[in-house]
Design a protein around this motif. Structure first.
Motif, short mmCIF file in Angstrom:
data_model
loop_
_atom_site.label_atom_id
_atom_site.label_comp_id
_atom_site.label_asym_id
_atom_site.label_seq_id
_atom_site.Cartn_x
_atom_site.Cartn_y
_atom_site.Cartn_z
N LEU A 439 62.60 -14.91 61.63
CA LEU A 439 62.71 -13.79 62.28
C LEU A 439 64.25 -13.37 62.72
N ALA A 440 64.88 -14.32 63.50
CA ALA A 440 66.13 -14.11 63.75
C ALA A 440 66.98 -13.70 62.69
N ALA A 441 66.98 -14.40 61.50
CA ALA A 441 67.41 -14.18 60.43
C ALA A 441 67.37 -12.80 59.67
N GLY A 442 65.98 -12.33 59.77
CA GLY A 442 65.68 -11.10 59.27
C GLY A 442 66.18 -9.95 60.14
N ARG A 443 66.38 -10.20 61.60
CA ARG A 443 67.10 -9.42 62.64
C ARG A 443 68.37 -8.87 62.26
N ALA A 444 69.05 -10.14 61.82
CA ALA A 444 70.73 -10.15 61.48
C ALA A 444 70.60 -9.34 60.20
N MET A 445 70.06 -9.53 59.44
CA MET A 445 70.05 -8.59 58.03
C MET A 445 69.57 -7.24 58.20
N ARG A 446 68.82 -7.06 59.23
CA ARG A 446 68.53 -5.58 59.46
C ARG A 446 69.81 -4.65 59.82
N GLN A 447 70.50 -5.54 61.04
CA GLN A 447 71.79 -5.03 61.42
C GLN A 447 72.85 -4.86 60.60
N ARG A 448 72.79 -5.87 59.42
CA ARG A 448 73.74 -5.91 58.47
C ARG A 448 73.63 -4.74 57.66
N ALA A 449 72.21 -4.34 57.31
CA ALA A 449 72.00 -3.12 56.22
C ALA A 449 72.56 -1.85 57.20
N LYS A 450 72.67 -1.76 58.43
CA LYS A 450 72.97 -0.56 59.08
C LYS A 450 74.67 -0.54 58.95
N CYS A 451 75.26 -1.70 59.32
CA CYS A 451 76.57 -1.63 58.85
C CYS A 451 76.99 -1.53 57.41
N VAL A 452 76.27 -1.76 56.54
CA VAL A 452 76.67 -1.43 55.16
C VAL A 452 76.47 0.04 54.75
N TYR A 453 75.55 0.65 55.67
CA TYR A 453 75.35 2.12 55.35
C TYR A 453 76.29 2.99 56.20
#
Length: 567
Positions: A439-453
């Motif tokens: 779950l923590a990994a998924g949260r990190a990937m969600r934040q990564r996606a926003k930064c990529v955007y």
């Protein structure tokens, strides 16, 4: 027109609590009153009282409830058995509200409590009255009376007008905590925390109640976990304004004033329309304590965004502390004592209970040899700022501390170094995944996606980032579910889903869907954006996250308009 009233009430019931639901219930009552027939108005007033209660406007429920009671006393035969019982149930809400508004005379509150007791005794259901009398005594600072009514509350048999088991235990834990009986409070609230009992307002309320008892009894990891779990549920919800104040106080007393500032900035707009003075006072007190700690630790030069301007921390501290004291003085003037003034003063002057309590779960902290604390993290951030991303990423990986990698990524994002932040979030996700924290990994990937955007303008790259985040969060949601034909073992994580984790993963997936809808709107992919936004809205409604649902609904309406114009 009776059908119209029923249709409006049914439509309102399908909506989350908030302005939209309340408006429909108000319209239903207007339609019902135009009929000049008692029965439709009874149903509409009961529904509207509930909408006001859960929609953050409890003051409006006094009028609708009073008219309902008057109608029942005049013609009880007009009420169905369920409606008559509902009137009694709503008495508990009104009694709680009367304690939250200093404008209501104390004598009127006590008279209403006597009236409630008479009605409950006639119904053969006195236990909830003992609970209310205990809470009134606590409000007045009458500890002997609190002890007496608490004993009656605990020993009286439960009945069909008692609070649900979760709220009953949570209420008793709150009283015990207020009396300083912290070990008992932890024990009483334990079954709710463990998930044995739950309801729409639990476990978040009891977790908030136990923040101080956990700290006072040395259960520090439990305190951090209670804060993490409860705040995730209540954030952004105006009905929990007082609980949010308790979370602010917790942050101030555990060496987490910067976390408190983050919460304060996010939730401060709620103070513009508080449900009640008591809830506003709780929020102001906790917020002022956070701001005081920031000033004492050398951060008095910071500002907080409020109502379109940046307010210096000392100025906002003075304003909120004065506001809390003023509300407390109003309660004391009503009650003829100084109980609330002393309580607010004690909180405003409170000193930290621990120097610093890590809010990262123990499983995520890693060993001491793998941590980065603050100086080393600053050095790593400096590598990114200098453009040496490879060295910075290497340092993060070698440290092996996913929480520190997350903090570094957030700091980089705050500096608008979105490419570096995306890379750091990816490292954090890998470290969390290696530790089994999906779950923590998924949260990190969600934040990564926003930064990529934020960092780029390649729709394909952005889409891929969101797809990877979705896969990570889906994996967290699915963790522990048995394979087809595999028997459940009864052990969480081995054939049995972790309900709390799946709920949190669902919330994160909804947030990801909303984020992706925004990105797709930017790319002018309105139809695809609407699909993602609809998914987010459906999940928010299922989770009863009213604030997020309203935001998603507003975005969805805009996207549909864009789609129509495109066609």
């Amino acid at each position: 027109m009776t059908d119209q009233v029923e249709t409006l009430l049914a439509e309102a019931a399908r909506l989350p609590y908030g302005e939209a639901r309340t408006v429909l219930a108000e319209r239903a009552l207007r339609e019902a009153e135009a009929l000049r027939e008692p029965e439709p108005a009874i149903a509409a007033r009961l529904a509207l009282t509930q909408a006001y209660q859960y929609g953050g406007e409890p003051a409006k429920s006094f009028a609708t409830f009073s008219r309902t009671v008057a109608a029942y006393d005049a013609e009880p035969g007009r009420f169905t058995d369920w409606q008559a019982r509902r009137v009694l149930w709503q008495f508990k809400w009104i009694m709680s509200d009367m304690r939250r508004f200093p404008e209501i005379p104390l004598r009127r509150t006590l008279d209403a409590l006597d009236d409630m007791e008479r009605r409950y005794r006639e119904a053969g259901a006195p236990q909830a009255v003992y609970a209310q009398r205990c809470r009134v005594a606590l409000h007045l600072g009458d500890e002997p009376a609190v002890e007496e009514w608490l004993h009656r509350w605990e020993t009286a048999p439960r009945d069909d007008l008692s609070d649900c088991r979760a709220c009953d235990l949570g209420g008793r834990a709150y009283v015990l905590a207020s009396l300083g009986r912290y070990e008992e409070a932890v024990a009483v609230g334990g079954p709710v925390v463990a998930g044995e009992f739950s309801c729409g307002v639990q476990p978040q309320s009891v977790l908030c109640t136990l923040l101080m008892p956990y700290l006072k009894t040395g259960h520090l990891d439990e305190a951090a976990e209670a804060h993490r779990r409860a705040y995730r549920i209540v954030q952004g919800q105006i009905g929990y304004l007082d609980d949010i104040g308790d979370h602010l106080e917790f942050c101030a007393l555990t060496g987490n004033a910067t976390r408190g500032l983050e919460i304060l900035e996010r939730e401060l707009p709620l103070l513009e329309r508080p449900p009640s003075p008591a809830q506003a006072r709780s929020f102001m007190t906790g917020a002022a304590l956070v701001l005081r700690r920031l000033m004492e630790t050398g951060h008095d030069g910071l500002t907080v965004r409020r109502a379109g301007r940046d307010v210096p921390v000392p100025e906002l501290h003075a304003e909120l502390a004065a506001g809390a004291r003023e509300i407390a003085a109003r309660f004391d003037a009503r009650n003829g004592d100084d109980v609330h003034t002393r309580r607010v003063a004690a909180t405003l002057a409170a000193e930290p209970l621990v120097a610093h309590l890590s809010l990262v779960s123990p499983a995520r902290r890693g060993g001491p040899e793998g941590r980065i604390d603050t100086d080393s993290r600053t050095a790593v951030r400096a590598l990114f700022e200098l453009g040496d991303h490879e060295a910075g990423l290497t340092a993060l990986r070698e440290a092996g501390d996913p929480a520190a990698a997350m903090e570094t990524a957030k700091e980089l994002a705050d500096l608008d170094l979105d490419v570096a932040a995306a890379q750091a979030y990816a490292v954090a996700a890998d470290l969390y995944r290696d530790a089994g924290e999906l779950l923590a990994a998924g949260r990190a990937m969600r934040q990564r996606a926003k930064c990529v955007y934020f960092a780029g303008d390649d729709p394909a790259e952005i889409s891929e980032a969101y797809a990877q985040a979705r896969a990570a969060l889906t994996a967290a949601s699915d963790m522990g579910q048995p394979e087809a034909g595999e028997p459940e073992t009864g052990q969480p994580g081995i054939g049995q889903p972790d309900t709390e984790q799946r709920r949190e993963a669902a919330w994160e997936l909804a947030g990801l869907g909303y984020d992706e809808a925004v990105a797709l709107e930017w790319a002018k992919c309105y139809e695809a954006a609407a699909e993602r936004c609809q998914e987010a809205l459906d999940t928010y409604l299922a989770l009863d996250d009213q604030i997020a649902a309203v935001r998603a609904r507003e975005l969805l309406e805009g996207l549909r308009e864009e789609t129509e114009q495109e066609d």
